[in-house]
Design a protein around this motif. Structure first.
Motif, PDB file in Angstrom:
ATOM      1  N   GLU A  69      50.517  13.051  48.791  1.00  0.00           N
ATOM      2  CA  GLU A  69      51.499  13.377  49.833  1.00  0.00           C
ATOM      3  C   GLU A  69      51.067  14.562  50.689  1.00  0.00           C
ATOM      4  O   GLU A  69      51.293  14.576  51.890  1.00  0.00           O
ATOM      5  N   GLU A  70      50.461  15.569  50.059  1.00  0.00           N
ATOM      6  CA  GLU A  70      50.037  16.747  50.804  1.00  0.00           C
ATOM      7  C   GLU A  70      48.942  17.496  50.057  1.00  0.00           C
ATOM      8  O   GLU A  70      48.778  17.348  48.857  1.00  0.00           O
ATOM      9  N   LEU A  71      48.205  18.299  50.792  1.00  0.00           N
ATOM     10  CA  LEU A  71      47.140  19.117  50.242  1.00  0.00           C
ATOM     11  C   LEU A  71      47.699  20.032  49.163  1.00  0.00           C
ATOM     12  O   LEU A  71      48.791  20.584  49.320  1.00  0.00           O
ATOM     13  N   HIS A  72      46.961  20.171  48.072  1.00  0.00           N
ATOM     14  CA  HIS A  72      47.335  21.096  47.008  1.00  0.00           C
ATOM     15  C   HIS A  72      46.196  22.096  46.823  1.00  0.00           C
ATOM     16  O   HIS A  72      45.023  21.723  46.895  1.00  0.00           O
ATOM     17  N   ALA A  73      46.540  23.330  46.571  1.00  0.00           N
ATOM     18  CA  ALA A  73      45.571  24.357  46.202  1.00  0.00           C
ATOM     19  C   ALA A  73      46.074  24.994  44.914  1.00  0.00           C
ATOM     20  O   ALA A  73      47.274  25.227  44.759  1.00  0.00           O
ATOM     21  N   VAL A  74      45.148  25.229  43.984  1.00  0.00           N
ATOM     22  CA  VAL A  74      45.506  25.807  42.693  1.00  0.00           C
ATOM     23  C   VAL A  74      44.603  27.009  42.459  1.00  0.00           C
ATOM     24  O   VAL A  74      43.379  26.903  42.608  1.00  0.00           O
ATOM     25  N   ASP A  75      45.205  28.131  42.085  1.00  0.00           N
ATOM     26  CA  ASP A  75      44.395  29.329  41.870  1.00  0.00           C
ATOM     27  C   ASP A  75      43.947  29.425  40.408  1.00  0.00           C
ATOM     28  O   ASP A  75      44.259  28.557  39.585  1.00  0.00           O
ATOM     29  N   GLU A  76      43.236  30.487  40.090  1.00  0.00           N
ATOM     30  CA  GLU A  76      42.665  30.635  38.748  1.00  0.00           C
ATOM     31  C   GLU A  76      43.714  30.895  37.671  1.00  0.00           C
ATOM     32  O   GLU A  76      43.421  30.765  36.486  1.00  0.00           O
ATOM     33  N   SER A  77      44.939  31.222  38.071  1.00  0.00           N
ATOM     34  CA  SER A  77      46.006  31.400  37.080  1.00  0.00           C
ATOM     35  C   SER A  77      46.859  30.144  36.935  1.00  0.00           C
ATOM     36  O   SER A  77      47.787  30.118  36.137  1.00  0.00           O
ATOM     37  N   GLY A  78      46.560  29.101  37.734  1.00  0.00           N
ATOM     38  CA  GLY A  78      47.305  27.845  37.644  1.00  0.00           C
ATOM     39  C   GLY A  78      48.445  27.724  38.630  1.00  0.00           C
ATOM     40  O   GLY A  78      49.177  26.737  38.622  1.00  0.00           O
ATOM     41  N   ARG A  79      48.611  28.716  39.485  1.00  0.00           N
ATOM     42  CA  ARG A  79      49.675  28.651  40.507  1.00  0.00           C
ATOM     43  C   ARG A  79      49.304  27.588  41.544  1.00  0.00           C
ATOM     44  O   ARG A  79      48.182  27.548  42.027  1.00  0.00           O
ATOM     45  N   VAL A  80      50.284  26.752  41.908  1.00  0.00           N
ATOM     46  CA  VAL A  80      50.066  25.638  42.829  1.00  0.00           C
ATOM     47  C   VAL A  80      50.699  25.933  44.182  1.00  0.00           C
ATOM     48  O   VAL A  80      51.841  26.393  44.256  1.00  0.00           O
ATOM     49  N   TYR A  81      49.932  25.668  45.241  1.00  0.00           N
ATOM     50  CA  TYR A  81      50.407  25.807  46.616  1.00  0.00           C
ATOM     51  C   TYR A  81      50.278  24.435  47.260  1.00  0.00           C
ATOM     52  O   TYR A  81      49.264  23.767  47.100  1.00  0.00           O
ATOM     53  N   ARG A  82      51.302  24.017  48.008  1.00  0.00           N
ATOM     54  CA  ARG A  82      51.314  22.670  48.597  1.00  0.00           C
ATOM     55  C   ARG A  82      51.468  22.737  50.106  1.00  0.00           C
ATOM     56  O   ARG A  82      52.152  23.598  50.632  1.00  0.00           O
ATOM     57  N   GLY A  83      50.843  21.760  50.789  1.00  0.00           N
ATOM     58  CA  GLY A  83      51.048  21.589  52.220  1.00  0.00           C
ATOM     59  C   GLY A  83      50.664  22.799  53.038  1.00  0.00           C
ATOM     60  O   GLY A  83      49.599  23.388  52.865  1.00  0.00           O
TER      61      GLY A  83
END
Length: 142
Positions: A69-83
């Motif tokens: 559905e949308e771009l996801h980015a995940v950092d080294e601590s596992g936090r997820v950022y979307r869209g």
């Protein structure tokens, strides 16, 4: 996305990296990733094609339908950022003046507009070419 989803994706990026989960079967998505690579001056981006089984296994808590559905980015601590928020996180990690673009997120109304525009484009991404134009539309020559 809930705070629990943001804090515990079940997977993490490599140390010091931001994993960018993109749809490698989407022409516009691949072109956007090329743009991110050209823009990036941090060396901290870790692009991962979500269509690869090992990538999805690395992030078991992220559902394929959400990833598509949308771009996801995940950092080294596992936090997820979307869209649009994922794009903002990519900007935030840039060095120098490029990193300051992330502060637009805090201008009143900007985050809402960015998210709305992102979702509008993402909803039609399979019918768009690498430049974001709708496929089949005549291109005007000047």
């Amino acid at each position: 996305m809930s705070a629990d989803e943001q804090a515990a994706s079940g997977g993490k990026a490599s140390a010091g990296k931001l994993a960018i989960l993109y749809d490698g079967s989407c022409e516009m998505c691949r072109a956007s990733l090329d743009g991110i690579r050209q823009f990036d001056n941090s060396g901290k981006m870790e692009p991962l094609d979500l269509n690869q089984e090992d990538v999805r296994a690395q992030f078991p808590e992220l559902k394929l339908e959400n990833l598509l559905e949308e771009l996801h980015a995940v950092d080294e601590s596992g936090r997820v950022y979307r869209g649009a928020r994922a794009i903002n996180e990519i900007l935030r990690r840039q060095r120098g003046l490029k990193g300051y673009l992330a502060y637009l997120w805090y201008v009143p109304g900007y985050a809402w507009l960015a998210d709305r525009q992102y979702k509008r484009i993402a909803a039609s991404r399979y019918s768009r070419d690498a430049r974001g134009r709708l496929k089949g539309q005549a291109v005007e020559e000047h």
